[in-house]
Design an enzyme around this catalytic site. Structure first.
Site, PDB file in Angstrom:
ATOM      1  N   ASP A   1       0.808  -1.208   0.000  1.00 48.65           N
ATOM      2  CA  ASP A   1       0.000   0.000   0.000  1.00 48.65           C
ATOM      3  C   ASP A   1       0.848   1.267   0.000  1.00 48.65           C
ATOM      4  O   ASP A   1       2.065   1.224   0.195  1.00 48.65           O
ATOM      5  CB  ASP A   1      -0.952  -0.001   1.209  1.00 48.65           C
ATOM      6  CG  ASP A   1      -0.291  -0.539   2.487  1.00 48.65           C
ATOM      7  OD1 ASP A   1       0.946  -0.520   2.556  1.00 48.65           O
ATOM      8  OD2 ASP A   1      -1.011  -0.963   3.395  1.00 48.65           O
TER       9      ASP A   1
ATOM     10  N   ASN B   1      -7.143  -2.863  14.182  1.00 43.00           N
ATOM     11  CA  ASN B   1      -8.546  -3.195  13.888  1.00 43.00           C
ATOM     12  C   ASN B   1      -8.659  -4.437  12.996  1.00 43.00           C
ATOM     13  O   ASN B   1      -9.718  -4.716  12.449  1.00 43.00           O
ATOM     14  CB  ASN B   1      -9.230  -2.002  13.217  1.00 43.00           C
ATOM     15  CG  ASN B   1      -8.555  -1.613  11.907  1.00 43.00           C
ATOM     16  OD1 ASN B   1      -7.602  -2.264  11.477  1.00 43.00           O
ATOM     17  ND2 ASN B   1      -9.049  -0.572  11.268  1.00 43.00           N
TER      18      ASN B   1
ATOM     19  N   HIS C   1      -6.965  -4.911  10.153  1.00 37.70           N
ATOM     20  CA  HIS C   1      -6.730  -4.708   8.718  1.00 37.70           C
ATOM     21  C   HIS C   1      -5.434  -5.381   8.265  1.00 37.70           C
ATOM     22  O   HIS C   1      -4.499  -5.561   9.042  1.00 37.70           O
ATOM     23  CB  HIS C   1      -6.773  -3.212   8.337  1.00 37.70           C
ATOM     24  CG  HIS C   1      -5.606  -2.385   8.755  1.00 37.70           C
ATOM     25  ND1 HIS C   1      -5.690  -1.029   9.001  1.00 37.70           N
ATOM     26  CD2 HIS C   1      -4.294  -2.691   8.957  1.00 37.70           C
ATOM     27  CE1 HIS C   1      -4.507  -0.556   9.317  1.00 37.70           C
ATOM     28  NE2 HIS C   1      -3.642  -1.540   9.304  1.00 37.70           N
TER      29      HIS C   1
ATOM     30  N   GLU D   1      -9.656  -2.184   5.305  1.00 36.92           N
ATOM     31  CA  GLU D   1     -10.262  -1.830   6.581  1.00 36.92           C
ATOM     32  C   GLU D   1     -11.513  -2.667   6.831  1.00 36.92           C
ATOM     33  O   GLU D   1     -12.120  -3.195   5.891  1.00 36.92           O
ATOM     34  CB  GLU D   1     -10.637  -0.341   6.565  1.00 36.92           C
ATOM     35  CG  GLU D   1      -9.457   0.593   6.353  1.00 36.92           C
ATOM     36  CD  GLU D   1      -8.575   0.751   7.583  1.00 36.92           C
ATOM     37  OE1 GLU D   1      -8.323  -0.248   8.301  1.00 36.92           O
ATOM     38  OE2 GLU D   1      -8.113   1.870   7.834  1.00 36.92           O
TER      39      GLU D   1
HETATM   40  C1  F6R Z   1       1.555  -1.399   6.080  1.00 35.70           C
HETATM   41  C2  F6R Z   1       0.317  -2.137   6.207  1.00 35.70           C
HETATM   42  C3  F6R Z   1      -0.467  -2.176   7.471  1.00 35.70           C
HETATM   43  C4  F6R Z   1       0.386  -2.491   8.694  1.00 35.70           C
HETATM   44  C5  F6R Z   1      -0.460  -2.485   9.965  1.00 35.70           C
HETATM   45  C6  F6R Z   1       0.357  -2.732  11.210  1.00 35.70           C
HETATM   46  O1  F6R Z   1       2.088  -1.543   4.778  1.00 35.70           O
HETATM   47  O2  F6R Z   1      -0.099  -2.690   5.239  1.00 35.70           O
HETATM   48  O3  F6R Z   1      -1.472  -3.156   7.341  1.00 35.70           O
HETATM   49  O4  F6R Z   1       1.003  -3.734   8.533  1.00 35.70           O
HETATM   50  O5  F6R Z   1      -1.119  -1.263  10.092  1.00 35.70           O
HETATM   51  O6  F6R Z   1       1.206  -1.642  11.411  1.00 35.70           O
HETATM   52  P1  F6R Z   1       2.305  -1.646  12.570  1.00 35.70           P
HETATM   53  O7  F6R Z   1       3.310  -2.681  12.191  1.00 35.70           O
HETATM   54  O8  F6R Z   1       2.887  -0.255  12.535  1.00 35.70           O
HETATM   55  O9  F6R Z   1       1.595  -1.969  13.841  1.00 35.70           O
END
Ligand code: F6R
Length: 243
Positions: A67, A136, A138, A143
């Site tokens: 992303d 959450n 994701h 989401e």
């Molecule tokens: C980032 C992504 C998100 C993160 C998720 C966890 O490329 O796709 O899904 O993997 O938000 O983020 P952290 O590791 O910062 O807790």
């Protein structure tokens, strides 16, 4: 799902880096699906170190990231393009032209989604996809919602995600409200998936993702249906999960 319980963040990073290294060694022209965020940082350090020691060659590796924020330029220190360069790409011998992320500068959502979907297809799909887990549930920026979005799409980030991301920006106004992300279909078509989770604040969602009902309200729960998923989680992340 294979669940590998490790002691802490350091062990999680090492274990995941070992799995990715094995993929690179066994298939030196692999397509790696990469993630950003706090969780993979340690993994990227290990991969950079292995390369420095001469153990890993990325010259024929391709990467596609999950992303990128929409409306943020590639040179912005919070862009995922900048993250990947400063955490990994600058330290390994990957060819810049073999590294792909959605283009956050592209205002035309439809065009950008099609462009990125075509890139993944032309690369021949993803051999190994690395995933973190949002608070959450994701994965990528898929989401919680009423249905699983299959293809690359432009997403309105949820309040939880915007709040979680705010720590990286000076003011709330600066925090991006939209992002381009691979869809659940793009992720589920990856041949192998490695999920990394660390920390007490992920304990509740980890339990739901691993053993709760498969539902778009917890997007990561879809991973229960993939045939080759390894979850590497530390004791804190698994503190509410009986395994
Ligand atoms: C980032 C992504 C998100 C993160 C998720 C966890 O490329 O796709 O899904 O993997 O938000 O983020 P952290 O590791 O910062 O807790």
């Amino acid at each position: 799902m294979r669940i590998v319980k490790v002691r802490d963040y350091q062990d999680m990073s090492k274990k995941a880096a070992d799995i990715i290294s094995a993929q690179v060694v066994l298939n030196p022209s692999s397509v790696l699906g990469l993630a950003t965020g706090s969780t993979p940082e340690g993994i990227y350090q290990h991969l950079a170190e292995k390369h420095r020691l001469g153990d890993l060659d990325f010259k024929d590796i391709k990467t596609v990231n999950l992303d990128e924020y929409k409306g943020i330029s590639k040179s912005h220190p919070q862009s995922y393009t900048y993250y990947m360069k400063t955490k990994l790409f600058n330290f390994i011998n990957i060819k810049p032209e073999n590294t792909y992320l959605p283009d956050g500068d592209n205002e035309d959502g439809q065009l950008e989604c099609k462009r990125y979907r075509d890139i993944i297809q032309r690369a021949g799909g993803i051999d190994l996809q690395l995933l973190g887990l949002g608070n959450n549930g994701h994965i990528g920026f898929n989401e919680p919602g009423e249905a699983f979005e299959k293809e690359v799409h432009c997403v309105d980030l949820s309040e939880t995600t915007i709040t979680a991301n705010a720590r990286f920006f000076y003011s709330m106004d600066e925090v991006p409200k939209q992002a381009y992300t691979m869809g659940i279909g793009n992720i589920m078509r990856a041949r192998k998936i490695v999920v990394v989770v660390s920390g007490k604040e992920k304990a509740e969602i980890t339990q739901k993702v691993l053993f709760g009902p498969v539902t778009p309200k917890v997007p990561g729960s879809i991973l229960q249906l993939h045939s080759d998923v390894t979850v590497i989680a530390d004791e804190d992340a698994l503190s509410l999960t009986k395994i």
